[in-house]
Design a protein around this motif. Structure first.
Motif, mmCIF file in Angstrom:
data_model
loop_
_atom_site.group_PDB
_atom_site.id
_atom_site.type_symbol
_atom_site.label_atom_id
_atom_site.label_comp_id
_atom_site.label_asym_id
_atom_site.label_seq_id
_atom_site.Cartn_x
_atom_site.Cartn_y
_atom_site.Cartn_z
ATOM 1 N N LEU A 116 0.820 -1.206 0.000
ATOM 2 C CA LEU A 116 0.000 0.000 0.000
ATOM 3 C C LEU A 116 0.858 1.262 0.000
ATOM 4 O O LEU A 116 0.521 2.257 -0.647
ATOM 5 C CB LEU A 116 -0.944 -0.004 1.205
ATOM 6 C CG LEU A 116 -2.091 -1.015 1.148
ATOM 7 C CD1 LEU A 116 -2.891 -0.980 2.445
ATOM 8 C CD2 LEU A 116 -3.003 -0.731 -0.043
ATOM 9 N N LEU A 117 1.969 1.221 0.725
ATOM 10 C CA LEU A 117 2.858 2.374 0.773
ATOM 11 C C LEU A 117 3.526 2.623 -0.576
ATOM 12 O O LEU A 117 3.963 3.740 -0.868
ATOM 13 C CB LEU A 117 3.917 2.187 1.859
ATOM 14 C CG LEU A 117 3.401 2.250 3.300
ATOM 15 C CD1 LEU A 117 4.505 1.912 4.280
ATOM 16 C CD2 LEU A 117 2.833 3.642 3.599
ATOM 17 N N ASN A 118 3.613 1.588 -1.383
ATOM 18 C CA ASN A 118 4.178 1.726 -2.725
ATOM 19 C C ASN A 118 3.109 1.911 -3.794
ATOM 20 O O ASN A 118 3.424 2.019 -4.978
ATOM 21 C CB ASN A 118 5.031 0.495 -3.065
ATOM 22 C CG ASN A 118 6.379 0.524 -2.385
ATOM 23 O OD1 ASN A 118 7.297 1.191 -2.836
ATOM 24 N ND2 ASN A 118 6.495 -0.177 -1.267
ATOM 25 N N ASN A 119 1.840 1.929 -3.371
ATOM 26 C CA ASN A 119 0.718 2.144 -4.290
ATOM 27 C C ASN A 119 -0.258 3.103 -3.608
ATOM 28 O O ASN A 119 -1.284 2.693 -3.056
ATOM 29 C CB ASN A 119 0.024 0.821 -4.631
ATOM 30 C CG ASN A 119 0.910 -0.122 -5.425
ATOM 31 O OD1 ASN A 119 0.966 -0.064 -6.644
ATOM 32 N ND2 ASN A 119 1.616 -0.985 -4.716
ATOM 33 N N TYR A 120 0.081 4.390 -3.678
ATOM 34 C CA TYR A 120 -0.661 5.393 -2.911
ATOM 35 C C TYR A 120 -2.128 5.462 -3.323
ATOM 36 O O TYR A 120 -3.007 5.684 -2.495
ATOM 37 C CB TYR A 120 -0.013 6.769 -3.077
ATOM 38 C CG TYR A 120 -0.722 7.842 -2.288
ATOM 39 C CD1 TYR A 120 -0.539 7.942 -0.904
ATOM 40 C CD2 TYR A 120 -1.588 8.741 -2.917
ATOM 41 C CE1 TYR A 120 -1.202 8.908 -0.172
ATOM 42 C CE2 TYR A 120 -2.256 9.706 -2.185
ATOM 43 C CZ TYR A 120 -2.065 9.786 -0.812
ATOM 44 O OH TYR A 120 -2.727 10.739 -0.087
ATOM 45 N N GLU A 121 -2.408 5.264 -4.620
ATOM 46 C CA GLU A 121 -3.790 5.341 -5.076
ATOM 47 C C GLU A 121 -4.660 4.281 -4.409
ATOM 48 O O GLU A 121 -5.797 4.549 -3.996
ATOM 49 C CB GLU A 121 -3.845 5.177 -6.598
ATOM 50 C CG GLU A 121 -5.246 5.330 -7.174
ATOM 51 C CD GLU A 121 -5.278 5.193 -8.685
ATOM 52 O OE1 GLU A 121 -6.383 5.091 -9.249
ATOM 53 O OE2 GLU A 121 -4.189 5.197 -9.307
ATOM 54 N N ALA A 122 -4.113 3.066 -4.293
ATOM 55 C CA ALA A 122 -4.848 1.987 -3.622
ATOM 56 C C ALA A 122 -5.043 2.309 -2.142
ATOM 57 O O ALA A 122 -6.102 2.049 -1.564
ATOM 58 C CB ALA A 122 -4.093 0.671 -3.778
ATOM 59 N N LEU A 123 -4.019 2.876 -1.517
ATOM 60 C CA LEU A 123 -4.121 3.256 -0.108
ATOM 61 C C LEU A 123 -5.212 4.298 0.088
ATOM 62 O O LEU A 123 -6.016 4.199 1.034
ATOM 63 C CB LEU A 123 -2.771 3.795 0.368
ATOM 64 C CG LEU A 123 -2.724 4.355 1.794
ATOM 65 C CD1 LEU A 123 -3.080 3.288 2.807
ATOM 66 C CD2 LEU A 123 -1.346 4.932 2.091
ATOM 67 N N LYS A 124 -5.265 5.282 -0.791
ATOM 68 C CA LYS A 124 -6.280 6.336 -0.674
ATOM 69 C C LYS A 124 -7.682 5.765 -0.853
ATOM 70 O O LYS A 124 -8.623 6.137 -0.115
ATOM 71 C CB LYS A 124 -6.022 7.400 -1.738
ATOM 72 C CG LYS A 124 -6.944 8.612 -1.642
ATOM 73 C CD LYS A 124 -6.737 9.344 -0.329
ATOM 74 C CE LYS A 124 -7.483 10.693 -0.313
ATOM 75 N NZ LYS A 124 -8.937 10.554 -0.454
ATOM 76 N N LYS A 125 -7.871 4.855 -1.817
ATOM 77 C CA LYS A 125 -9.192 4.256 -2.033
ATOM 78 C C LYS A 125 -9.622 3.426 -0.829
ATOM 79 O O LYS A 125 -10.804 3.415 -0.459
ATOM 80 C CB LYS A 125 -9.169 3.396 -3.290
ATOM 81 C CG LYS A 125 -9.106 4.194 -4.590
ATOM 82 C CD LYS A 125 -9.170 3.264 -5.795
ATOM 83 C CE LYS A 125 -9.160 4.063 -7.095
ATOM 84 N NZ LYS A 125 -9.218 3.184 -8.288
ATOM 85 N N ALA A 126 -8.671 2.729 -0.215
ATOM 86 C CA ALA A 126 -8.989 1.934 0.978
ATOM 87 C C ALA A 126 -9.401 2.840 2.127
ATOM 88 O O ALA A 126 -10.355 2.539 2.868
ATOM 89 C CB ALA A 126 -7.781 1.090 1.368
ATOM 90 N N GLN A 127 -8.712 3.955 2.285
ATOM 91 C CA GLN A 127 -9.059 4.917 3.337
ATOM 92 C C GLN A 127 -10.443 5.512 3.099
ATOM 93 O O GLN A 127 -11.235 5.652 4.044
ATOM 94 C CB GLN A 127 -8.003 6.031 3.390
ATOM 95 C CG GLN A 127 -6.651 5.563 3.891
ATOM 96 C CD GLN A 127 -5.584 6.639 3.764
ATOM 97 O OE1 GLN A 127 -5.661 7.516 2.898
ATOM 98 N NE2 GLN A 127 -4.583 6.574 4.635
ATOM 99 N N ASP A 128 -10.746 5.855 1.852
ATOM 100 C CA ASP A 128 -12.062 6.415 1.533
ATOM 101 C C ASP A 128 -13.174 5.404 1.813
ATOM 102 O O ASP A 128 -14.240 5.768 2.331
ATOM 103 C CB ASP A 128 -12.107 6.834 0.060
ATOM 104 C CG ASP A 128 -11.206 8.032 -0.228
ATOM 105 O OD1 ASP A 128 -10.825 8.734 0.724
ATOM 106 O OD2 ASP A 128 -10.861 8.234 -1.416
ATOM 107 N N GLU A 129 -12.925 4.136 1.469
ATOM 108 C CA GLU A 129 -13.924 3.100 1.711
ATOM 109 C C GLU A 129 -14.185 2.947 3.198
ATOM 110 O O GLU A 129 -15.340 2.812 3.641
ATOM 111 C CB GLU A 129 -13.458 1.771 1.109
ATOM 112 C CG GLU A 129 -14.480 0.649 1.242
ATOM 113 C CD GLU A 129 -13.981 -0.655 0.655
ATOM 114 O OE1 GLU A 129 -14.584 -1.165 -0.305
ATOM 115 O OE2 GLU A 129 -12.967 -1.175 1.174
ATOM 116 N N LEU A 130 -13.136 2.980 3.998
ATOM 117 C CA LEU A 130 -13.279 2.861 5.450
ATOM 118 C C LEU A 130 -14.031 4.063 6.018
ATOM 119 O O LEU A 130 -14.878 3.922 6.914
ATOM 120 C CB LEU A 130 -11.904 2.736 6.101
ATOM 121 C CG LEU A 130 -11.198 1.392 5.903
ATOM 122 C CD1 LEU A 130 -9.747 1.481 6.361
ATOM 123 C CD2 LEU A 130 -11.914 0.284 6.663
#
Length: 242
Positions: A116-130
């Motif tokens: 996730l730290l190497n794929n910021y877009e995925a991290l942001k989408k996961a945070q938004d979903e939460l």
């Protein structure tokens, strides 16, 4: 590329360095995990076991001498334990639980965070979903998981790329059997290379890429709950029949 830390050596017990028993257990558990994932020649060529190439068997015996418990084991007294004493059975059970139930989870979480730290877009989408389905004022509950589809895709893809045990623990047939038309003699040892499954380009296009969209399109029905051989997690105990 951000690499994960060593979950055993990085774990801190605090400032209590005088606790000799805790330090001893820490050392034994770390050594146990090192031996657990080591590849021994005897696993592939059993007739060479007596040579103990690499000293793995000696290391296992030394690790087994460590005492993890200082309690009375009366619950196992006078019970049939398949030829083993109570100390050996309980110690083996505790180590198996520790290894399968905690170490693999720590390794998987570490790899997931690194991805996730190497794929910021995925991290942001996961945070938004939460934020949408859980909010910021409470912990995630099991009942929330049905709504966290993106988070589940992250877990699936992380387990595919970095299975905690790329070679599943050896399985040995206690009696002869027939599986899918193949005769399996008694005593046959099976080593399952799930890493090969997870990186097979015929099953997973672009297998080395962290691609979450695959779990919403071509592999939307695939998960690590033990129902699909193409994605087998060492965190999940699975049984199957042909």
């Amino acid at each position: 590329m951000i690499l994960p830390f060593d979950p055993v050596t990085s774990y801190s017990y605090g400032a209590d360095k005088e606790d000799e028993q805790r330090s001893k257990a820490h050392k034994a558990i770390r050594r146990f995990n090192e031996v657990l994932v080591a590849s021994a020649v005897a696993d592939f060529l059993p007739y060479l076991r007596w040579l103990d190439i690499g000293g793995h068997e000696k290391a296992m015996k030394e690790t087994a001498k460590e005492d993890f418990m200082d309690v009375m084991l009366s619950i196992c007294e006078d019970k049939g334990l398949y030829g083993f004493d109570a100390d050996a059975v309980i110690k083996a059970t505790c180590l198996a639980t520790q290894s399968a139930g905690t170490y693999t989870t720590i390794v998987t979480l570490t790899w997931t965070l690194s991805l996730l730290l190497n794929n910021y877009e995925a991290l942001k989408k996961a945070q938004d979903e939460l934020d949408i389905h859980v909010g910021k004022n409470r912990w995630v509950q099991e009942s929330d998981l049905k709504n966290l589809v993106y988070l589940q895709a992250i877990v699936n893809e992380s387990l595919r790329l970095y299975p905690a045990a790329p070679l599943l623990l050896p399985h040995e047939s206690i009696e002869g059997c027939v599986v899918c038309g193949y005769d399996i003699p008694k005593g046959t040892r099976l080593l399952v290379n799930i890493w090969k499954f997870h990186y097979d380009p015929d099953i997973w296009p672009d297998p080395h890429e962290f691609k979450l969209e695959r779990f919403f399109t071509t592999h939307k029905d695939v998960n690590v709950r033990g129902n699909h051989f193409k994605l087998m997690s060492s965190l999940v105990s699975t049984t199957s029949t042909c």
